[in-house]
Design an enzyme around this catalytic site. Structure first.
Site, PDB file in Angstrom:
ATOM      1  N   LYS A   3      -3.245   6.103  15.458  1.00  0.00           N
ATOM      2  CA  LYS A   3      -4.255   6.820  14.680  1.00  0.00           C
ATOM      3  C   LYS A   3      -5.367   7.231  15.636  1.00  0.00           C
ATOM      4  O   LYS A   3      -6.050   6.369  16.199  1.00  0.00           O
ATOM      5  CB  LYS A   3      -4.813   5.941  13.559  1.00  0.00           C
ATOM      6  CG  LYS A   3      -3.812   5.641  12.448  1.00  0.00           C
ATOM      7  CD  LYS A   3      -4.401   4.673  11.429  1.00  0.00           C
ATOM      8  CE  LYS A   3      -3.485   4.498  10.235  1.00  0.00           C
ATOM      9  NZ  LYS A   3      -3.981   3.457   9.297  1.00  0.00           N
ATOM     10  N   GLU A  25      -2.968   9.713  -0.618  1.00  0.00           N
ATOM     11  CA  GLU A  25      -2.041  10.321   0.334  1.00  0.00           C
ATOM     12  C   GLU A  25      -0.961  11.154  -0.342  1.00  0.00           C
ATOM     13  O   GLU A  25       0.037  11.504   0.278  1.00  0.00           O
ATOM     14  CB  GLU A  25      -1.434   9.232   1.216  1.00  0.00           C
ATOM     15  CG  GLU A  25      -2.517   8.525   2.036  1.00  0.00           C
ATOM     16  CD  GLU A  25      -1.976   7.475   2.988  1.00  0.00           C
ATOM     17  OE1 GLU A  25      -0.753   7.210   2.954  1.00  0.00           O
ATOM     18  OE2 GLU A  25      -2.771   6.929   3.766  1.00  0.00           O
ATOM     19  N   GLU A  81       5.280  -1.877   8.062  1.00  0.00           N
ATOM     20  CA  GLU A  81       4.007  -1.778   8.786  1.00  0.00           C
ATOM     21  C   GLU A  81       3.035  -2.846   8.295  1.00  0.00           C
ATOM     22  O   GLU A  81       2.985  -3.136   7.095  1.00  0.00           O
ATOM     23  CB  GLU A  81       3.423  -0.384   8.554  1.00  0.00           C
ATOM     24  CG  GLU A  81       2.091  -0.117   9.229  1.00  0.00           C
ATOM     25  CD  GLU A  81       1.543   1.238   8.834  1.00  0.00           C
ATOM     26  OE1 GLU A  81       0.308   1.384   8.806  1.00  0.00           O
ATOM     27  OE2 GLU A  81       2.341   2.153   8.545  1.00  0.00           O
ATOM     28  N   ASP A 114       4.435   0.083   4.036  1.00  0.00           N
ATOM     29  CA  ASP A 114       3.189  -0.318   4.694  1.00  0.00           C
ATOM     30  C   ASP A 114       2.551  -1.361   3.789  1.00  0.00           C
ATOM     31  O   ASP A 114       1.997  -1.029   2.739  1.00  0.00           O
ATOM     32  CB  ASP A 114       2.249   0.870   4.896  1.00  0.00           C
ATOM     33  CG  ASP A 114       0.896   0.450   5.494  1.00  0.00           C
ATOM     34  OD1 ASP A 114       0.752  -0.734   5.862  1.00  0.00           O
ATOM     35  OD2 ASP A 114       0.003   1.307   5.589  1.00  0.00           O
ATOM     36  N   ARG A 136      -4.730   9.581   8.295  1.00  0.00           N
ATOM     37  CA  ARG A 136      -5.529   8.579   7.590  1.00  0.00           C
ATOM     38  C   ARG A 136      -5.581   8.969   6.110  1.00  0.00           C
ATOM     39  O   ARG A 136      -5.251  10.096   5.739  1.00  0.00           O
ATOM     40  CB  ARG A 136      -6.959   8.495   8.140  1.00  0.00           C
ATOM     41  CG  ARG A 136      -7.104   8.123   9.589  1.00  0.00           C
ATOM     42  CD  ARG A 136      -6.414   6.823   9.992  1.00  0.00           C
ATOM     43  NE  ARG A 136      -6.864   5.615   9.321  1.00  0.00           N
ATOM     44  CZ  ARG A 136      -7.650   4.682   9.878  1.00  0.00           C
ATOM     45  NH1 ARG A 136      -8.107   4.855  11.120  1.00  0.00           N
ATOM     46  NH2 ARG A 136      -7.963   3.572   9.223  1.00  0.00           N
ATOM     47  N   SER A 137      -6.012   8.040   5.287  1.00  0.00           N
ATOM     48  CA  SER A 137      -6.053   8.341   3.851  1.00  0.00           C
ATOM     49  C   SER A 137      -7.101   9.404   3.527  1.00  0.00           C
ATOM     50  O   SER A 137      -6.965  10.159   2.563  1.00  0.00           O
ATOM     51  CB  SER A 137      -6.299   7.075   3.042  1.00  0.00           C
ATOM     52  OG  SER A 137      -7.437   6.390   3.509  1.00  0.00           O
ATOM     53  N   GLN A 182       0.795  -1.228   0.000  1.00  0.00           N
ATOM     54  CA  GLN A 182       0.000   0.000   0.000  1.00  0.00           C
ATOM     55  C   GLN A 182       0.827   1.278   0.000  1.00  0.00           C
ATOM     56  O   GLN A 182       0.424   2.276  -0.592  1.00  0.00           O
ATOM     57  CB  GLN A 182      -0.920  -0.012   1.221  1.00  0.00           C
ATOM     58  CG  GLN A 182      -1.937   1.108   1.266  1.00  0.00           C
ATOM     59  CD  GLN A 182      -3.048   0.803   2.232  1.00  0.00           C
ATOM     60  OE1 GLN A 182      -3.980   0.090   1.921  1.00  0.00           O
ATOM     61  NE2 GLN A 182      -2.937   1.326   3.440  1.00  0.00           N
TER      62      GLN A 182
END
EC number: 4.2.1.11
Length: 427
Positions: free
Chosen positions: A337, A205, A285, A242, A366-367, A163
């Protein structure tokens, strides 16, 4: 006493054009705090629940008017007149009012918006910058940024299963110089991609989202960008991933569709170890599915001394789950988060628990983001040492970096940038 005299919740839009919650808290003195909450695309199953309206004919069911109504009615009635400087008591009041384990009644989005707005109002009332209000006189360390310059997985429409591919500037003396490094590598990568005729469109992002043939090709291209920008890969700039492995774990296998692979936990652990041997990767991650604790143990035993292994979907900023992970020797770091857990008090407790166990804590966006930059103040206020807040484009990401620049300027000569020492639990 910083008494709360008015609370206003409203529906606004996040960086993906989806509704989210914003809250204003007004104090008796006339001071106001305003906060907006983010939203994720790849989410852990044990995250606190964000309340959505579910009306298909309005914002495709993603409206948040129910959460806003909770702020303007029940929550307002419960905290009106309370002292905004009593954050722990206020958050406890919210938790008791909700009455569920996962904040599904009031909604974590409603509760977090209030929790953050109260803290901002109290900081303003005290005449303190937010990072100083959170951390007192000990807040002086800027975080090392993990900059997501190539997006894949759920954050982009391309062939990459992993990701996020991130750069981590570590040799610079200041955050300002680290940010410059990241921006220069970002632009070098854009030039390389353009010269190859590859897409320079960006994902959620702010990172590029081209179609690479493999993860190896992507990582090799990032190394070229680092060198093209005049930096040394492995010395000035490290890499981080990630995997968001929960997104491609099906029927007991890690299915890397982009590479035509179906791997067991042991095989995927080997796959990641091979990448870590070949490239200067300092952090991975969510390298395993959130429920694959045996796989996590394999990965931790294999790489835990040389690579930061961050639990995001694994721990979901939850002290109960983190405690179990620490006891079992799973991972060595937690992603923080704020909307995974829903109040600032619980967020800070997770950071402190991680530090006591010598797990690192990485503050994260966060996205789906907003212009709210509270996570920058949390990163400095709690001396977290690391932050993930996207690439070097999109103002919803840049707002956090710019706030960190302001904080570093405010701190002056006492500001510090940890560089490689942010990864203090690695050998």
């Amino acid at each position: 006493m910083s008494a709360i005299v008015d609370i206003i919740g409203r529906e606004i839009l996040d960086s993906r054009g989806n509704p989210t919650v914003e809250c204003d808290v007004l104090l008796e003195s006339g001071t106001m705090g305003r906060a907006a909450v983010p939203s994720g695309a790849s989410t852990g199953s044990r995250e606190a629940i964000e309340l959505r309206d579910g009306e298909a004919g309005r914002y495709n069911g993603k409206g948040v008017l129910k959460a806003v109504e909770h702020i303007n009615t029940e929550i307002s009635e419960a905290i009106m007149g309370l002292d905004a400087s009593e954050q722990a008591f206020l958050d406890k009041t919210l938790l008791e009012l909700d009455g569920t384990d996962n904040k599904s009644r009031l909604g974590a989005n409603a509760m977090l918006a209030v929790s953050m707005a109260v803290a901002k109002a109290a900081a303003e009332e005290a005449g303190l910058p937010l990072y100083r209000y959170f951390g007192g006189s000990g807040a002086m360390q800027l975080p090392v940024p993990m900059m997501n310059i190539v997006n894949g997985g759920a954050h982009a429409n391309n062939s990459l299963d992993i990701q996020e591919f991130m750069i981590v500037p570590v040799s610079q003396p200041t955050f300002r110089e680290a940010l410059r490094c990241g921006a220069e590598v970002f632009h070098a990568l854009k030039k390389i991609l353009g010269d190859r005729g590859m897409s320079t469109a960006v994902g959620d992002e702010g990172g590029f989202a081209p179609n690479f043939g493999s993860n190896d090709e992507c990582l090799s291209t990032i190394l070229q960008a680092i060198e093209k920008a005049g930096y040394r890969a492995g010395e000035d700039v490290l890499l981080a991933l990630d995997c968001a492995a929960s997104e491609f774990y099906h029927d007991g296998k890690y299915q890397l569709a982009g590479e035509g692979l179906q791997l067991s936990s042991a095989e995927f652990s080997d796959y990641l170890a091979t990448l870590a041997d070949k490239f200067p990767i300092v952090s991975i991650e969510d390298g395993m599915h959130e429920s694959d604790w045996d796989g996590w143990k394999l990965l931790t035993d294999r790489l835990g001394k040389k690579v930061q292994l961050v639990g995001d979907d694994l721990f979901v900023t939850n002290t109960r789950i983190l405690k179990e992970g620490i006891e079992k020797g799973i991972a060595n770091s937690i992603l923080i988060k704020i909307n995974q857990i829903g109040t600032l008090t619980e967020t800070f407790a997770a950071i402190e628990m991680a530090k006591r166990a010598r797990y690192t804590a990485v503050i994260s966006h966060r996205s789906g983001e907003t212009e709210d930059s509270t996570i920058a103040d949390i990163a400095v206020g709690l001396n977290a040492g690391q932050i993930k807040t996207g690439s070097l484009s999109r103002s919803d990401r840049i707002s956090k970096y710019n706030q960190l620049l302001r904080i570093e300027e405010d701190l002056g000569d006492i500001a510090s940038y940890p560089g490689k020492s942010a990864f203090y639990n690695l050998r």
